[in-house]
Write a protein that holds these residues in place. Structure first.
Motif, short mmCIF file in Angstrom:
data_model
loop_
_atom_site.label_atom_id
_atom_site.label_comp_id
_atom_site.label_asym_id
_atom_site.label_seq_id
_atom_site.Cartn_x
_atom_site.Cartn_y
_atom_site.Cartn_z
N GLY A 200 0.79 -1.23 0.00
CA GLY A 200 0.00 0.00 0.00
C GLY A 200 0.82 1.27 0.00
N VAL A 201 2.15 1.16 -0.11
CA VAL A 201 3.01 2.34 -0.17
C VAL A 201 2.74 3.10 -1.47
CG1 VAL A 201 5.40 3.15 -0.31
CG2 VAL A 201 4.79 1.28 1.25
N VAL A 202 2.59 4.42 -1.36
CA VAL A 202 2.41 5.25 -2.55
C VAL A 202 3.48 6.34 -2.58
CG1 VAL A 202 -0.07 4.83 -2.78
CG2 VAL A 202 0.72 6.73 -1.37
N ASP A 203 3.85 6.71 -3.77
CA ASP A 203 4.89 7.73 -3.98
C ASP A 203 4.60 8.35 -5.33
OD1 ASP A 203 7.14 9.26 -4.26
OD2 ASP A 203 8.58 7.60 -4.20
N PHE A 204 4.03 9.54 -5.33
CA PHE A 204 3.51 10.10 -6.58
C PHE A 204 4.60 10.32 -7.62
CE2 PHE A 204 1.86 13.47 -9.38
CZ PHE A 204 0.70 12.84 -9.80
N ALA A 205 5.71 10.94 -7.22
CA ALA A 205 6.73 11.30 -8.22
C ALA A 205 8.16 11.02 -7.78
CB ALA A 205 6.59 12.78 -8.61
N GLY A 206 8.35 10.32 -6.65
CA GLY A 206 9.71 9.90 -6.34
C GLY A 206 10.31 10.32 -5.03
N GLY A 207 9.52 10.72 -4.06
CA GLY A 207 10.10 11.11 -2.78
C GLY A 207 10.72 9.95 -2.02
N ILE A 208 10.15 8.76 -2.20
CA ILE A 208 10.71 7.56 -1.57
C ILE A 208 11.73 6.92 -2.50
CG2 ILE A 208 10.19 5.23 -0.76
CD1 ILE A 208 7.45 6.26 0.15
N VAL A 209 11.30 6.62 -3.72
CA VAL A 209 12.15 5.93 -4.69
C VAL A 209 13.41 6.73 -5.01
CG1 VAL A 209 12.26 5.08 -7.06
CG2 VAL A 209 10.20 4.70 -5.70
N ILE A 210 13.25 8.04 -5.13
CA ILE A 210 14.37 8.89 -5.56
C ILE A 210 15.02 9.62 -4.39
CG2 ILE A 210 15.01 10.89 -6.98
CD1 ILE A 210 12.77 10.04 -8.94
N HIS A 211 14.30 10.53 -3.76
CA HIS A 211 14.94 11.45 -2.82
C HIS A 211 15.36 10.80 -1.51
CE1 HIS A 211 14.26 14.70 -5.57
NE2 HIS A 211 12.98 14.39 -5.65
N THR A 212 14.53 9.93 -0.95
CA THR A 212 14.93 9.26 0.28
C THR A 212 16.13 8.36 0.05
OG1 THR A 212 12.67 9.30 1.17
CG2 THR A 212 14.19 7.69 2.11
N SER A 213 16.09 7.57 -1.02
CA SER A 213 17.20 6.65 -1.29
C SER A 213 18.48 7.42 -1.61
CB SER A 213 16.84 5.71 -2.45
OG SER A 213 16.68 6.41 -3.66
N VAL A 214 18.39 8.46 -2.42
CA VAL A 214 19.57 9.25 -2.77
C VAL A 214 20.11 10.00 -1.56
CG1 VAL A 214 20.26 11.36 -3.98
CG2 VAL A 214 19.21 9.51 -5.24
N GLY A 215 19.21 10.55 -0.75
CA GLY A 215 19.66 11.30 0.41
C GLY A 215 20.43 10.45 1.40
N MET A 216 19.93 9.26 1.66
CA MET A 216 20.64 8.37 2.58
C MET A 216 21.90 7.79 1.92
SD MET A 216 19.01 8.75 5.33
CE MET A 216 18.79 10.44 4.72
#
Length: 435
Positions: free
Chosen positions: A159-175
């Motif tokens: 049920g995880v949602v991510d409209f344009a990449g805050g999880i897939v892109i920004h969280t992963s890249v930031g960490m």
């Protein structure tokens, strides 16, 4: 389903706007760094764009969006885009635009995501190591996360949602940025003296183009111009970025006594990154609140990582993208509403408290993948081939030493051979140390 000409036209524009963000990233980063490394940033970004594009075409798209194998990875049915229609849609992803156009739009995401890490490893990573790093990072971290969240994998099933990449892109890249900065270590002479931007106007131009391109990044993720989602996404994106920029400007003014241009443009980028996951699910009023949270928490992240912990994340990718992305992804669990996006979810304020912990799981997985995966990749590379340039090369600058080019011509500099130039820098280094 019949292709929609309006949706197709919009996605052609949106994909081009995201492509614009890649050279804009180069302008933004190079302006904030020392001039002796400005050209190296552009080389990393343009070479990376080409390499990551080919990887996506050959196998990346298939691994990310192909039919799922146990919810973990896509199959290889679409290698070299075999079977992806040019005159029909991929019904399960974008039913009103050509399949190849969906591939191209996602390609822009696959290209810019690893390239955000250039802001962390700037001024000290070997170019050859950089090539291997972004290729490995894409295959081992980005492609799996895309499949898990957007390609029908186990996180989307949760049920995880991510409209344009805050999880897939920004969280992963930031960490990932945090891990990369720790493994690489600090730049030589780490401190305020090496953090003075060589061209603030260049950085402002880059941030302005990033802001423009982000409308394609976020609103394009609606994959349609029909209905109100894309339009709402544009105003939500702009509002959060504006609020965050004001927060960063205000906090820098309070802390230093002077309002900072650099802080303001970083605040705008943090707002854009932070609202990305929620942009298609929340109202403009809630985007205002989210923008405040993004601004305060991401600015605090810079203070913590750079000033307190002394981690040399050169351009604060861990805070501007990572911390901001986490805030925005969790905000979905609070503020998301199906009144804004009927195809989305409701958050806590709209009767669905479970969405908050579901989003937290997505953030935790992406953060762990980003940090842990990057740590392992770089540690292996460090022991096998090395990842950092020599102190002499770092002093000379990556432009001359790695690429034999310079962003700015200096005739006297080019009249010197490398040994003479290095000796002069060493003499200056000795003077600096004595002081």
């Amino acid at each position: 389903m019949v292709l929609d000409s309006g949706d197709t036209a919009w996605m052609l524009v949106a994909g081009s706007l995201v492509l614009l963000m890649i050279p804009a990233l180069g302008l933004f980063e190079s302006g904030l760094l020392r001039k002796k490394n400005a050209a190296s940033i552009f080389m990393q970004i343009f070479f990376g764009l080409a390499l990551l594009s080919v990887m996506w075409f050959v196998f990346g798209f298939s691994l990310s969006f192909g039919d799922s194998t146990m919810g973990l990875v896509g199959n290889m049915d679409w290698v070299f885009l075999k079977g992806v229609p040019s005159d029909g849609p991929l019904e399960q992803y974008a039913p009103t635009i050509p399949g190849v156009l969906f591939v191209k739009f996602q390609l822009m995401f696959a290209a810019i995501t690893p390239l955000l890490l250039t802001g962390t490893i700037a001024e000290r990573m070997k170019f050859s190591s950089f090539i291997i790093f972004i290729a490995a990072w894409s295959m081992l971290i980005y492609y799996p996360l895309v499949h898990w969240v957007w390609g029908g994998g186990w996180l989307s099933q949760l049920g995880v949602v991510d409209f344009a990449g805050g999880i897939v892109i920004h969280t992963s890249v930031g960490m990932a940025a945090l891990a990369a900065a720790i493994v690489l270590g600090k730049r030589r002479h780490y401190g305020p003296a090496i953090m003075i931007p060589h061209s603030i106007p260049l950085a402002v131009l880059g941030s302005s183009l990033l802001w423009l391109g982000w409308f394609g990044f976020n609103a394009g993720s609606a994959l349609s111009a029909s209905g109100g989602v894309a339009g709402n996404t544009v105003i939500v994106t702009h509002m959060a970025s504006s609020v965050s920029a004001l927060i960063w400007a205000g906090l820098s003014w309070i802390r230093t006594g002077k309002p900072s241009v650099v802080a303001t443009i970083n605040g705008a980028i943090a707002g854009l990154a932070g609202i990305t996951p929620a942009s298609g699910f929340v109202s403009a009023e809630h985007a205002f609140v989210i923008g405040i949270a993004i601004g305060v928490i991401s600015y605090s992240g810079v203070v913590l990582f750079k000033e307190k912990l002394k981690i040399d994340d050169a351009l604060d990718v861990s805070s501007v993208h990572g911390v901001a992305g986490i805030v925005g992804a969790l905000a979905i669990g609070l503020f998301a509403s199906t009144a804004i996006n009927p195809g989305g979810v409701d958050g806590l304020l709209f009767g669905n408290p479970d969405q908050l912990w579901i989003q937290a799981v997505g953030v935790g997985v992406a953060g762990a993948m980003g940090f842990g995966g990057t740590w392992i990749i770089l540690q292996v590379m460090k022991h096998l081939i090395g990842i950092r340039v020599s102190p002499e090369v770092e002093d000379v600058g990556l432009d001359i030493s790695e690429h034999a080019e310079s962003a700015y011509s200096d005739e006297e500099e080019f009249m010197l051979d490398m040994d003479t130039f290095t000796e002069e820098l060493q003499e200056k280094d000795e003077i600096f140390r004595k002081k």
